[in-house]
Structures are given as structure tokens and as C-alpha cells.
Design a protein around this motif. Structure first.
Motif, PDB file in Angstrom:
ATOM      1  N   SER A 166      65.242  36.650  50.019  1.00 15.10           N
ATOM      2  CA  SER A 166      65.507  37.689  51.163  1.00 15.10           C
ATOM      3  C   SER A 166      64.282  37.470  52.227  1.00 15.10           C
ATOM      4  O   SER A 166      63.446  37.581  51.662  1.00 15.10           O
ATOM      5  CB  SER A 166      65.589  38.943  50.520  1.00 15.10           C
ATOM      6  N   GLY A 167      64.755  37.493  53.497  1.00 19.32           N
ATOM      7  CA  GLY A 167      63.874  37.538  54.524  1.00 19.32           C
ATOM      8  C   GLY A 167      63.111  36.322  54.870  1.00 19.32           C
ATOM      9  O   GLY A 167      62.512  36.249  55.623  1.00 19.32           O
ATOM     10  N   SER A 224      69.930  33.675  57.364  1.00 24.90           N
ATOM     11  CA  SER A 224      70.947  34.260  58.167  1.00 24.90           C
ATOM     12  C   SER A 224      70.724  33.717  59.481  1.00 24.90           C
ATOM     13  O   SER A 224      71.725  33.722  60.228  1.00 24.90           O
ATOM     14  CB  SER A 224      71.326  35.833  57.895  1.00 24.90           C
ATOM     15  N   GLU A 266      76.600  34.799  53.136  1.00 27.46           N
ATOM     16  CA  GLU A 266      76.609  35.345  51.837  1.00 27.46           C
ATOM     17  C   GLU A 266      78.186  36.059  51.757  1.00 27.46           C
ATOM     18  O   GLU A 266      78.460  37.318  51.460  1.00 27.46           O
ATOM     19  CB  GLU A 266      75.586  36.623  51.814  1.00 27.46           C
ATOM     20  N   HIS A 296      72.383  33.614  47.889  1.00 30.46           N
ATOM     21  CA  HIS A 296      71.109  33.723  46.899  1.00 30.46           C
ATOM     22  C   HIS A 296      71.605  32.802  45.639  1.00 30.46           C
ATOM     23  O   HIS A 296      70.874  32.619  44.951  1.00 30.46           O
ATOM     24  CB  HIS A 296      71.231  35.155  46.736  1.00 30.46           C
TER      25      HIS A 296
END
Length: 231
Positions: free
Chosen positions: A43-44, A48, A168, A201
């Protein structure tokens, strides 16, 4: 045949309270026509953001992007939106359905905006393809999360795009619905012979792709795919 997508030295820098924040840097990647690519990372890491740049939904601050043989780097939002309508489908983690429209209307609208005279018929076919032939007249609030994502899949694939981008797509679903959506996504990709780039993920989902690319600290690194998948 040109590559479906080519990113050359892409960078993305955003302004923050403490100064500029570098999200992506020196991104070079080429995706072949008909290829499936899994984009993974913590994440981060900018996954995206990179996908949005690929779809012309976010503007890179450096580099060049070529889609289906066209340099779209400096196109304005209107030209990019028209190009997406004609050539690309995008599936988000959040379904982004219009709450005041039925499933059929949600799928029909992009087709109508693209000037397709068979918009309603094509929307009906797309909803049938995702198993919602009997739910076309239902509003999003009357559909489960899995059904709403099926509508989003139908909306993305109804124009029969050359490129499918998925951010996602199972993030808001339970395991059973998530697995069903992924199966549908790959089946629809095969049916339309589209190029698929998917942010996830989940390594097991990325392993289903032809290639797996990891994004860490704003840079890409190729990852091996299972030998069974390579065969």
C-alpha cells in the motif's frame, strides 16, 4: 503491431505540506497487445497512480505515454476521455455506479456517449455475460456488492475495449465473490481478446497473469511467474 501500452521514463510528483512528494520515478514498461500483467506492491507504493496514468486519468509530471501506437502524453482531458470511450475499459475497487440509474442504464450510458446506436442491446448482452440477465432493471442499492462489481465489469467490457485496466477489482468483496469476479474478468478478457493490466495486493491473482511487475518506492521490478503459468 504496436505495443498496447508503452511508458517511457514516467515520473509523478505531487505537492505536500512538507514540499514535493515523489510518487513514481523513471518508470519504463511496455505491455504487448493481448498480454496480461499483474501489478503488485505494498500500500502506498503508487500502483493505483501508475494505473491511472496508463488510462489517462492522471497526468504524469515527466515522461511519455503511448497507447495503441499514439502518443497521448499532452492530450487534454476531453480528448483522453473520448479515447477511453473508444479503446479502454476501467474497473475500480469502488464500483462507481450511478445510484439513480438501473444496471442497464449504468452500462448503456458510456456506449451512448460513444455514439453507439446499439447501446442498449450491447448493454443487455454485457450484463447477460456477467450473469445479470435477470437484474438489469435493478438499482445499485438493490444489488449485492458482488452484483454491483459485475455491473461495473459489464460497463467496462461492453464497448469491447482493446485495453482493460482493473484497480483492486476484488478489494471490496468477500473471498467467494472476489474469486468469481476474477474468473469473470479473465473470461471477459479472453472473450474480447483484450490486453489486461490489473493492480492487486494478492500474489495468487497476479500469478494468473503472463507477467508480474512489482512496484516499490516508486520504481518497477519484474517478478517471476509460476513455471506452470509460463508453460
Amino acid at each position: 503491431m504496436p505495443a498496447a501500452l508503452t511508458l517511457s521514463n514516467i515520473g509523478l510528483e505531487l505537492s505536500g505540506n512538507a514540499g514535493p512528494i515523489e510518487i513514481l520515478r523513471n518508470i519504463d514498461v511496455e505491455v504487448a497487445t493481448g498480454e496480461t500483467v499483474g501489478l503488485i506492491g505494498p500500500s502506498g507504493s503508487g500502483k493505483s497512480s501508475l494505473l491511472m496514468i496508463m488510462g489517462g486519468l492522471e497526468q504524469a509530471t515527466a515522461g511519455q505515454i503511448d497507447i495503441l501506437g499514439q502518443n497521448v502524453t499532452h492530450w487534454d482531458e476531453d480528448k483522453l476521455a473520448r479515447f477511453r470511450l473508444d479503446h479502454m475499459g476501467v474497473v475500480f475497487q469502488s464500483f462507481h455506479l450511478l445510484p439513480t440509474m438501473t444496471a442497464l442504464e449504468n452500462v448503456s450510458v458510456p456506449l451512448e456517449l460513444a455514439g453507439r446506436k446499439d447501446a442498449t442491446a450491447r448493454a443487455r448482452d454485457a450484463l447477460a455475460d456477467v450473469g445479470l440477465a435477470d437484474r438489469m432493471d435493478h438499482y445499485p442499492s438493490q444489488l449485492s456488492g458482488g452484483e454491483q462489481q459485475r455491473v461495473a465489469l459489464a460497463r467496462a467490457t461492453a464497448p469491447r475495449p482493446e485495453i482493460l485496466l482493473a484497480d483492486e477489482p476484488t478489494g471490496n468483496l468477500d473471498q467467494a465473490n472476489g474469486s468469481a469476479i476474477i474468473d469473470l474478468l479473465f473470461n471477459l478478457r479472453d472473450h474480447h481478446d483484450a490486453t489486461l493490466i490489473m493492480v492487486t495486493h494478492a500474489n495468487d491473482l497476479a500469478d494468473r497473469c503472463d507477467r508480474k511487475i512489482s512496484l516499490l518506492d516508486g520504481q518497477l521490478e519484474e517478478q517471476p511467474v509460476p513455471l506452470a503459468r509460463q508453460a
